[in-house]
Design a protein around this motif. Structure first.
Motif, PDB file in Angstrom:
ATOM      1  N   VAL A  12      46.958 -40.782 -15.537  1.00 44.23           N
ATOM      2  CA  VAL A  12      47.457 -41.924 -16.309  1.00 44.23           C
ATOM      3  C   VAL A  12      48.812 -42.399 -15.796  1.00 44.23           C
ATOM      4  O   VAL A  12      49.006 -43.589 -15.553  1.00 44.23           O
ATOM      5  CB  VAL A  12      47.527 -41.584 -17.817  1.00 44.23           C
ATOM      6  CG1 VAL A  12      48.087 -42.749 -18.602  1.00 44.23           C
ATOM      7  CG2 VAL A  12      46.141 -41.209 -18.337  1.00 44.23           C
ATOM      8  N   ASP A  13      49.747 -41.456 -15.604  1.00 37.96           N
ATOM      9  CA  ASP A  13      51.097 -41.836 -15.172  1.00 37.96           C
ATOM     10  C   ASP A  13      51.204 -42.025 -13.665  1.00 37.96           C
ATOM     11  O   ASP A  13      52.196 -42.564 -13.176  1.00 37.96           O
ATOM     12  CB  ASP A  13      52.121 -40.793 -15.628  1.00 37.96           C
ATOM     13  CG  ASP A  13      52.216 -40.705 -17.149  1.00 37.96           C
ATOM     14  OD1 ASP A  13      51.813 -41.670 -17.832  1.00 37.96           O
ATOM     15  OD2 ASP A  13      52.684 -39.676 -17.657  1.00 37.96           O
ATOM     16  N   GLY A  14      50.205 -41.552 -12.920  1.00 39.29           N
ATOM     17  CA  GLY A  14      50.181 -41.785 -11.481  1.00 39.29           C
ATOM     18  C   GLY A  14      51.069 -40.873 -10.653  1.00 39.29           C
ATOM     19  O   GLY A  14      51.361 -41.167  -9.502  1.00 39.29           O
ATOM     20  N   LEU A  15      51.490 -39.749 -11.224  1.00 33.36           N
ATOM     21  CA  LEU A  15      52.314 -38.813 -10.461  1.00 33.36           C
ATOM     22  C   LEU A  15      51.446 -38.016  -9.492  1.00 33.36           C
ATOM     23  O   LEU A  15      50.261 -37.804  -9.744  1.00 33.36           O
ATOM     24  CB  LEU A  15      53.026 -37.840 -11.403  1.00 33.36           C
ATOM     25  CG  LEU A  15      53.991 -38.423 -12.426  1.00 33.36           C
ATOM     26  CD1 LEU A  15      54.565 -37.310 -13.296  1.00 33.36           C
ATOM     27  CD2 LEU A  15      55.098 -39.204 -11.749  1.00 33.36           C
ATOM     28  N   THR A  16      52.031 -37.571  -8.416  1.00 29.83           N
ATOM     29  CA  THR A  16      51.336 -36.658  -7.519  1.00 29.83           C
ATOM     30  C   THR A  16      51.283 -35.289  -8.193  1.00 29.83           C
ATOM     31  O   THR A  16      52.026 -35.031  -9.154  1.00 29.83           O
ATOM     32  CB  THR A  16      52.057 -36.528  -6.168  1.00 29.83           C
ATOM     33  OG1 THR A  16      53.336 -35.900  -6.402  1.00 29.83           O
ATOM     34  CG2 THR A  16      52.245 -37.871  -5.483  1.00 29.83           C
ATOM     35  N   ALA A  17      50.459 -34.411  -7.681  1.00 34.17           N
ATOM     36  CA  ALA A  17      50.387 -33.058  -8.226  1.00 34.17           C
ATOM     37  C   ALA A  17      51.741 -32.365  -8.101  1.00 34.17           C
ATOM     38  O   ALA A  17      52.166 -31.635  -8.996  1.00 34.17           O
ATOM     39  CB  ALA A  17      49.302 -32.257  -7.526  1.00 34.17           C
ATOM     40  N   SER A  18      52.421 -32.617  -7.006  1.00 32.05           N
ATOM     41  CA  SER A  18      53.745 -32.025  -6.786  1.00 32.05           C
ATOM     42  C   SER A  18      54.746 -32.525  -7.828  1.00 32.05           C
ATOM     43  O   SER A  18      55.519 -31.742  -8.395  1.00 32.05           O
ATOM     44  CB  SER A  18      54.217 -32.352  -5.372  1.00 32.05           C
ATOM     45  OG  SER A  18      55.491 -31.827  -5.145  1.00 32.05           O
ATOM     46  N   GLU A  19      54.746 -33.828  -8.070  1.00 30.16           N
ATOM     47  CA  GLU A  19      55.660 -34.408  -9.066  1.00 30.16           C
ATOM     48  C   GLU A  19      55.324 -33.897 -10.464  1.00 30.16           C
ATOM     49  O   GLU A  19      56.219 -33.581 -11.254  1.00 30.16           O
ATOM     50  CB  GLU A  19      55.574 -35.937  -9.034  1.00 30.16           C
ATOM     51  CG  GLU A  19      56.108 -36.560  -7.764  1.00 30.16           C
ATOM     52  CD  GLU A  19      55.735 -38.023  -7.605  1.00 30.16           C
ATOM     53  OE1 GLU A  19      56.493 -38.739  -6.917  1.00 30.16           O
ATOM     54  OE2 GLU A  19      54.691 -38.463  -8.145  1.00 30.16           O
ATOM     55  N   ALA A  20      54.028 -33.828 -10.772  1.00 28.10           N
ATOM     56  CA  ALA A  20      53.603 -33.334 -12.081  1.00 28.10           C
ATOM     57  C   ALA A  20      53.995 -31.872 -12.264  1.00 28.10           C
ATOM     58  O   ALA A  20      54.373 -31.459 -13.356  1.00 28.10           O
ATOM     59  CB  ALA A  20      52.096 -33.509 -12.242  1.00 28.10           C
ATOM     60  N   ALA A  21      53.909 -31.094 -11.190  1.00 25.19           N
ATOM     61  CA  ALA A  21      54.280 -29.678 -11.263  1.00 25.19           C
ATOM     62  C   ALA A  21      55.740 -29.523 -11.660  1.00 25.19           C
ATOM     63  O   ALA A  21      56.079 -28.679 -12.498  1.00 25.19           O
ATOM     64  CB  ALA A  21      54.012 -29.001  -9.922  1.00 25.19           C
ATOM     65  N   VAL A  22      56.594 -30.333 -11.075  1.00 24.25           N
ATOM     66  CA  VAL A  22      58.019 -30.283 -11.420  1.00 24.25           C
ATOM     67  C   VAL A  22      58.211 -30.686 -12.882  1.00 24.25           C
ATOM     68  O   VAL A  22      58.918 -30.019 -13.647  1.00 24.25           O
ATOM     69  CB  VAL A  22      58.846 -31.206 -10.486  1.00 24.25           C
ATOM     70  CG1 VAL A  22      60.283 -31.329 -10.962  1.00 24.25           C
ATOM     71  CG2 VAL A  22      58.789 -30.683  -9.051  1.00 24.25           C
ATOM     72  N   LEU A  23      57.551 -31.764 -13.281  1.00 28.19           N
ATOM     73  CA  LEU A  23      57.664 -32.259 -14.657  1.00 28.19           C
ATOM     74  C   LEU A  23      57.182 -31.223 -15.670  1.00 28.19           C
ATOM     75  O   LEU A  23      57.824 -30.999 -16.698  1.00 28.19           O
ATOM     76  CB  LEU A  23      56.845 -33.551 -14.813  1.00 28.19           C
ATOM     77  CG  LEU A  23      56.770 -34.149 -16.211  1.00 28.19           C
ATOM     78  CD1 LEU A  23      58.126 -34.747 -16.596  1.00 28.19           C
ATOM     79  CD2 LEU A  23      55.691 -35.205 -16.280  1.00 28.19           C
ATOM     80  N   LEU A  24      56.064 -30.571 -15.360  1.00 33.27           N
ATOM     81  CA  LEU A  24      55.457 -29.629 -16.295  1.00 33.27           C
ATOM     82  C   LEU A  24      55.984 -28.202 -16.147  1.00 33.27           C
ATOM     83  O   LEU A  24      55.690 -27.336 -16.979  1.00 33.27           O
ATOM     84  CB  LEU A  24      53.935 -29.635 -16.123  1.00 33.27           C
ATOM     85  CG  LEU A  24      53.249 -30.980 -16.383  1.00 33.27           C
ATOM     86  CD1 LEU A  24      51.786 -30.923 -15.997  1.00 33.27           C
ATOM     87  CD2 LEU A  24      53.427 -31.409 -17.827  1.00 33.27           C
ATOM     88  N   GLY A  25      56.727 -27.946 -15.080  1.00 32.49           N
ATOM     89  CA  GLY A  25      57.302 -26.623 -14.876  1.00 32.49           C
ATOM     90  C   GLY A  25      56.295 -25.561 -14.498  1.00 32.49           C
ATOM     91  O   GLY A  25      56.422 -24.393 -14.889  1.00 32.49           O
ATOM     92  N   VAL A  26      55.275 -25.960 -13.744  1.00 28.66           N
ATOM     93  CA  VAL A  26      54.244 -25.025 -13.288  1.00 28.66           C
ATOM     94  C   VAL A  26      54.008 -25.249 -11.799  1.00 28.66           C
ATOM     95  O   VAL A  26      54.388 -26.282 -11.257  1.00 28.66           O
ATOM     96  CB  VAL A  26      52.917 -25.209 -14.070  1.00 28.66           C
ATOM     97  CG1 VAL A  26      53.113 -24.904 -15.551  1.00 28.66           C
ATOM     98  CG2 VAL A  26      52.347 -26.595 -13.879  1.00 28.66           C
ATOM     99  N   PRO A  27      53.359 -24.299 -11.117  1.00 23.39           N
ATOM    100  CA  PRO A  27      53.069 -24.493  -9.697  1.00 23.39           C
ATOM    101  C   PRO A  27      52.108 -25.670  -9.467  1.00 23.39           C
ATOM    102  O   PRO A  27      51.294 -26.008 -10.333  1.00 23.39           O
ATOM    103  CB  PRO A  27      52.406 -23.174  -9.280  1.00 23.39           C
ATOM    104  CG  PRO A  27      52.844 -22.176 -10.290  1.00 23.39           C
ATOM    105  CD  PRO A  27      53.002 -22.944 -11.563  1.00 23.39           C
ATOM    106  N   GLU A  28      52.198 -26.262  -8.285  1.00 21.12           N
ATOM    107  CA  GLU A  28      51.342 -27.398  -7.928  1.00 21.12           C
ATOM    108  C   GLU A  28      49.859 -27.037  -8.026  1.00 21.12           C
ATOM    109  O   GLU A  28      49.041 -27.835  -8.505  1.00 21.12           O
ATOM    110  CB  GLU A  28      51.683 -27.869  -6.514  1.00 21.12           C
ATOM    111  CG  GLU A  28      50.913 -29.088  -6.079  1.00 21.12           C
ATOM    112  CD  GLU A  28      51.318 -29.575  -4.697  1.00 21.12           C
ATOM    113  OE1 GLU A  28      50.555 -30.371  -4.129  1.00 21.12           O
ATOM    114  OE2 GLU A  28      52.392 -29.171  -4.184  1.00 21.12           O
ATOM    115  N   GLY A  29      49.493 -25.857  -7.591  1.00 22.22           N
ATOM    116  CA  GLY A  29      48.107 -25.417  -7.662  1.00 22.22           C
ATOM    117  C   GLY A  29      47.590 -25.366  -9.093  1.00 22.22           C
ATOM    118  O   GLY A  29      46.419 -25.651  -9.359  1.00 22.22           O
TER     119      GLY A  29
END
Length: 85
Positions: free
Chosen positions: A50-67
């Motif tokens: 929905v927000d269009g973030l990459t997995a890497s960006e979402a990982a930082v936002l959510l505080g979890v690893p990219e995987g």
């Protein structure tokens, strides 16, 4: 970033476009599918699709690893595919 979620358009687009009733039904089915998902799955789906973030960006936002983000998104997408098929 522009949202990448085009689920309703992908499902209902026809020569004359979706009717208001079709859009309302698809919206209801989508909500019924997303609502029982865990908060972690919903957050990953929201951030990436929905927000269009990459997995890497979402990982930082959510505080979890990219995987972890990728796994959660795949799991959520699988649930959506099954429910909306």
């Amino acid at each position: 970033m522009q949202p990448r979620l085009v689920l309703v358009g992908d499902v209902l687009t026809g020569p004359s476009g979706p009717s208001a009733e079709d859009v309302a039904l698809a919206d209801l089915r989508l909500k019924d599918t997303i609502e029982p998902m865990s908060p972690e799955l919903r957050a990953a789906l929201q951030a990436t699709v929905v927000d269009g973030l990459t997995a890497s960006e979402a990982a930082v936002l959510l505080g979890v690893p990219e995987g972890t983000v990728k796994t959660r998104v795949r799991r959520a997408q699988s649930m959506l595919r099954e429910a909306l098929a």
